[in-house]
Scaffold this active site. Structure first.
Site, mmCIF file in Angstrom:
data_model
loop_
_atom_site.group_PDB
_atom_site.id
_atom_site.type_symbol
_atom_site.label_atom_id
_atom_site.label_comp_id
_atom_site.label_asym_id
_atom_site.label_seq_id
_atom_site.Cartn_x
_atom_site.Cartn_y
_atom_site.Cartn_z
ATOM 1 N N ASP A 175 -11.323 2.865 4.045
ATOM 2 C CA ASP A 175 -11.769 1.525 3.958
ATOM 3 C C ASP A 175 -13.401 1.303 3.765
ATOM 4 O OD1 ASP A 175 -9.853 -0.505 3.741
ATOM 5 O OD2 ASP A 175 -9.572 -0.641 5.519
ATOM 6 N N LYS A 235 0.724 -1.307 -0.057
ATOM 7 C CA LYS A 235 0.054 -0.073 0.072
ATOM 8 C C LYS A 235 0.835 1.095 -0.005
ATOM 9 C CE LYS A 235 -3.880 -2.247 2.210
ATOM 10 N NZ LYS A 235 -4.235 -2.759 3.391
ATOM 11 N N GLN A 247 -5.093 -1.381 9.521
ATOM 12 C CA GLN A 247 -4.869 -2.815 8.956
ATOM 13 C C GLN A 247 -5.498 -3.714 9.927
ATOM 14 O OE1 GLN A 247 -3.460 -3.576 5.912
ATOM 15 N NE2 GLN A 247 -4.372 -5.499 6.140
#
Ligand code: NDP
Length: 296
Positions: A121, A54, A98
């Protein structure tokens, strides 16, 4: 008949190129650089690889990347304090924590502490509600990637029968909401669904997000259907390690009209859509027009 392969790798490269073009323009015209902060707690090797990828791709499209690696025993209070600081930081437009988090941390609490406008997200409860009510939301990256590929292949999805196998909060449910918003007739199937084969055979669009290697054979696929295989399953076959989807590719490719392979299908789209979401968040934060074709 052999299905058209939907090349997720090429599609994702194209999305990243579009994002990079917008980022260059934002810098030149608005003196703005979108920033993505990724928070990793603990040392899970798979998560470390994801976070590294990422960060690398964020820099490649010209955005700023801020990585925060915290020890596995980080307290909830310390993690929440970091999120509060990132929420308040004007250089940070997107925040991603994460998952999975170590067991002593409450993921729901942590995710819901992120400013919804920076929740790239799309897991914050506000974004879930906005998506469910057809309002402007941050959309979870994997289903957004699937939607982009479906729109590209079909043009309009209106009136098509879509079956989503899997009802998780990160893939199945948001995927179903997006297809509904594009006027598909949507069925969500799961582990208790009766006669899954018959349900799948009715699908013009079949999205498999289960996590069971090759559980959907070709004879569950309607001839000409579009098959989006989200599953990522590591198996061993003939003494070799292999990545396979939830769909039995060899038989499905003979029946479907179009299909995503595994690997190289949905997988590469997830980070590309994370970058697209960060760009969108930056544009929204500054009252600028959203990048066309990169949002739901
Ligand atoms: P979850 O385990 O959270 O959900 C799986 C879903 O599949 C559940 O809703 C479950 O039903 C359903 N299911 C399980 N067994 C069956 C069955 N026999 N028949 C029908 N439905 C069944 O998984 P995720 O949604 O997180 O992920 C799904 C897959 O997608 C995984 O392989 C994952 O690795 C992959 N993935 C890929 C991504 C990418 O490409 N970037 C990103 C995210 C995920 P029930 O609710 O009844 O238990």
């Amino acid at each position: 008949m052999s299905a058209k392969l939907i090349d997720g790798k090429a599609f994702a490269a194209n999305v990243r190129a579009q994002v990079a073009t917008h980022v260059t323009r934002l810098k030149e015209v608005n003196d703005l650089i979108p920033g993505l902060a990724v928070v990793l707690v603990g040392e899970d090797p798979a998560s470390e690889v994801y976070v590294r990828n990422k960060g690398k791709q964020t820099l490649e499209v010209g955005m700023n990347s801020y990585e925060h690696k915290l020890p596995a025993d980080t307290s909830e209070a310390d993690l929440l304090a970091l999120i509060a600081a990132l929420n308040a930081d004007p250089a940070v437009h997107g925040i991603l924590v994460q998952l999975p988090l170590p067991g002593h941390l409450n993921s729901d609490l942590v995710i819901n502490a992120i400013d919804p406008a920076k929740d790239v997200d799309g897991f914050h409860i506000s974004n879930v509600g906005l998506l469910g009510t057809g309002q402007k939301a941050m959309v979870p990256c994997t289903p957004l990637g699937c939607l982009m590929m479906l729109r590209d292949h079909h043009g309009s999805l209106s009136g098509l029968n879509a079956v989503v196998v899997g009802r998780s909060n990160i893939v199945g449910k948001p995927m179903a909401q997006l297809l509904l918003a594009d006027s598909c007739t949507v069925t969500i199937a799961h582990s208790r669904t009766k006669d899954l084969a018959a349900v799948c055979r009715g699908a013009d669009i079949l999205v498999a997000a289960v996590g069971r290697p090759e559980m959907i054979p070709g004879d569950w696929v309607k001839p000409g259907a579009t098959v989006i295989d989200v599953g990522i399953n590591r198996i061993e076959r003939d003494g070799k390690k292999k990545l396979v989807g939830d769909v039995e590719f060899a038989s499905a490719v003979e029946v479907a009209g179009a299909i995503t392979p595994v690997p190289g299908g949905v997988g590469p789209m997830t980070i590309a859509c994370l970058l697209a979401n960060t760009l969108t968040a930056c544009c929204r934060a500054h009252g600028l027009p959203e990048p066309e074709g990169l949002t739901a």
